[in-house]
Every structure is written in C-alpha cells, then in structure tokens.
Design a protein around this motif. Structure first.
Motif, PDB file in Angstrom:
ATOM      1  N   THR A  60      -0.705  -5.349  -0.582  1.00  0.00           N
ATOM      2  CA  THR A  60       0.655  -5.016  -0.169  1.00  0.00           C
ATOM      3  C   THR A  60       0.574  -4.156   1.087  1.00  0.00           C
ATOM      4  OG1 THR A  60       0.678  -2.999  -1.487  1.00  0.00           O
ATOM      5  CG2 THR A  60       1.434  -5.020  -2.572  1.00  0.00           C
ATOM      6  N   ARG A  61       1.726  -3.903   1.707  1.00  0.00           N
ATOM      7  CA  ARG A  61       1.731  -3.018   2.886  1.00  0.00           C
ATOM      8  C   ARG A  61       1.240  -1.621   2.517  1.00  0.00           C
ATOM      9  NH1 ARG A  61       7.442  -5.167   4.336  1.00  0.00           N
ATOM     10  NH2 ARG A  61       6.869  -7.143   5.283  1.00  0.00           N
ATOM     11  N   GLY A  62       1.626  -1.153   1.337  1.00  0.00           N
ATOM     12  CA  GLY A  62       1.179   0.159   0.878  1.00  0.00           C
ATOM     13  C   GLY A  62      -0.331   0.227   0.700  1.00  0.00           C
ATOM     14  N   ARG A  63      -0.911  -0.810   0.086  1.00  0.00           N
ATOM     15  CA  ARG A  63      -2.362  -0.828  -0.094  1.00  0.00           C
ATOM     16  C   ARG A  63      -3.085  -0.957   1.244  1.00  0.00           C
ATOM     17  NH1 ARG A  63      -3.956  -4.171  -5.532  1.00  0.00           N
ATOM     18  NH2 ARG A  63      -3.301  -2.532  -6.956  1.00  0.00           N
ATOM     19  N   ALA A  65      -1.981   0.202   4.070  1.00  0.00           N
ATOM     20  CA  ALA A  65      -1.869   1.531   4.683  1.00  0.00           C
ATOM     21  C   ALA A  65      -2.859   2.499   4.037  1.00  0.00           C
ATOM     22  CB  ALA A  65      -0.445   2.061   4.561  1.00  0.00           C
ATOM     23  N   LEU A  66      -3.000   2.418   2.718  1.00  0.00           N
ATOM     24  CA  LEU A  66      -3.934   3.299   2.015  1.00  0.00           C
ATOM     25  C   LEU A  66      -5.382   3.013   2.429  1.00  0.00           C
ATOM     26  CD1 LEU A  66      -4.093   5.528  -0.120  1.00  0.00           C
ATOM     27  CD2 LEU A  66      -4.349   3.733  -1.842  1.00  0.00           C
ATOM     28  N   ALA A 108      -3.654   4.843   8.565  1.00  0.00           N
ATOM     29  CA  ALA A 108      -2.565   4.315   7.740  1.00  0.00           C
ATOM     30  C   ALA A 108      -1.570   3.538   8.591  1.00  0.00           C
ATOM     31  CB  ALA A 108      -1.867   5.452   6.998  1.00  0.00           C
ATOM     32  N   PHE A 112      -1.007  -0.440   8.075  1.00  0.00           N
ATOM     33  CA  PHE A 112       0.322  -0.946   7.757  1.00  0.00           C
ATOM     34  C   PHE A 112       0.766  -1.983   8.784  1.00  0.00           C
ATOM     35  CE2 PHE A 112       4.917  -0.920   8.181  1.00  0.00           C
ATOM     36  CZ  PHE A 112       5.335  -1.064   6.867  1.00  0.00           C
ATOM     37  N   HIS A 115      -1.183  -5.335   8.577  1.00  0.00           N
ATOM     38  CA  HIS A 115      -0.754  -6.185   7.460  1.00  0.00           C
ATOM     39  C   HIS A 115       0.663  -6.714   7.685  1.00  0.00           C
ATOM     40  CE1 HIS A 115      -0.633  -7.880   3.512  1.00  0.00           C
ATOM     41  NE2 HIS A 115       0.492  -7.242   3.248  1.00  0.00           N
ATOM     42  N   TRP A 116       1.539  -5.888   8.177  1.00  0.00           N
ATOM     43  CA  TRP A 116       2.919  -6.308   8.445  1.00  0.00           C
ATOM     44  C   TRP A 116       2.949  -7.450   9.459  1.00  0.00           C
ATOM     45  CZ3 TRP A 116       5.569  -5.764  13.154  1.00  0.00           C
ATOM     46  CH2 TRP A 116       6.914  -6.100  13.107  1.00  0.00           C
ATOM     47  N   ASP A 123      -1.702 -12.178   1.760  1.00  0.00           N
ATOM     48  CA  ASP A 123      -1.330 -11.059   0.892  1.00  0.00           C
ATOM     49  C   ASP A 123      -2.365 -10.801  -0.195  1.00  0.00           C
ATOM     50  OD1 ASP A 123       0.940 -10.445   2.230  1.00  0.00           O
ATOM     51  OD2 ASP A 123       2.284 -11.577   0.940  1.00  0.00           O
TER      52      ASP A 123
END
Length: 152
Positions: A60-63, A65-66, A108, A112, A115-116, A123
């Motif tokens: 995901t975008r969150g992962r 970024a992490l 991060a 992000f 991936h975006w 994904d």
C-alpha cells in the motif's frame, strides 16, 4: 606498474554428481574440501536456470512510505556518522539523530511518491531469486578418478 591478472582457464571436465537442489552440491564440495581435495578443479553448474518471484505481501502507499522511511533512516544514519567524524564532544550524536530524522522523512516521501506514481499497477512486494532445475558438480578430467570416491 605491473598488474597481474589471474587467468581462469576452461579445462575438460567430467560430471561427478547431479543434485535436485544447490544444498546437495554444496555439501559434496564442502566434504571434498574438508578432506583436502583440491577444490579449485571443481565447478557447480546450475542447469535450467529460471527466475522465481516470491510475493511477500500487499504493498500500500503507507507500506511503501514506511519502507522508504526505513531505508532513508539508514542512509541518514550513515551520513550523520560521516559528518560526526569531524565533530568534537557530543555534537556527533545530534548529527546522527538529525540525519536519521531527515533521512526517514525524505525516504518516506520518495517511497510514497514512487508507489503512487505506479497508479496501482504493482500493488505487491516481492523477492526475486534464481533457481536451477538441477545442480551438477563437475571436476577436471585429470582429477576425475580421484574425485569419484566422494560420490560412492
């Protein structure tokens, strides 16, 4: 300046053993090495090589970024330690901490955005490896008779 280059020569070789996995070939060569056999005359050849991509999870975008923050933090610590070499006292600790935070932030952001920018076309996260259908242990023909005792 005279630079020596070690030349690798291909000699005629004989098939000593064949294994369905690398571990078997590695164990044979290790046993030969432990016994004092000149393993410089041995080759492990992977036949029928293919790539295998193991999917490790949803991305995901969150992962993303992490993961970017984690790699950015490591890079920041490295840069902080380099700058910290040229400081005295406890200032180097601040260089490391500030570099860690800045590296994590920018990592991060880049994770992000990267991936975006794919817009959902990938994904998932994965790890790619090479695998062979079988692994053959070959030995130079001059040493084939001597090596045969290891596969009995």
């Amino acid at each position: 300046m005279d630079i020596k280059h070690e030349e690798v020569t291909q000699t005629e070789s004989s098939l000593l053993a064949s294994f369905p996995d690398y571990l078997g070939a590695q164990q044979l060569v290790d046993r030969m090495s432990d016994d004092g056999f000149p393993v410089e005359s041995v080759r492990i050849i992977g036949d029928g090589v293919r790539t295998v991509e193991q999917v490790t999870g949803r991305l995901t975008r969150g992962r993303a970024a992490l993961a970017g923050a984690a790699s950015g933090a490591w890079f920041g610590v490295f840069i902080g330690l380099l700058f910290g070499l040229f400081t005295t006292g406890t200032a180097w600790v601040w260089f490391v901490l500030i570099s860690l935070v800045v590296g994590a932030f920018w990592g991060a952001v880049f994770g992000f955005v990267a991936h975006w920018s794919t817009r959902g076309r990938r994904d998932f996260a994965s790890v790619m490896t090479l695998q062979a259908k079988r692994y053959e242990v070959h030995v130079d023909r001059a040493r084939a008779a001597e090596a045969a005792k290891y596969v009995l």
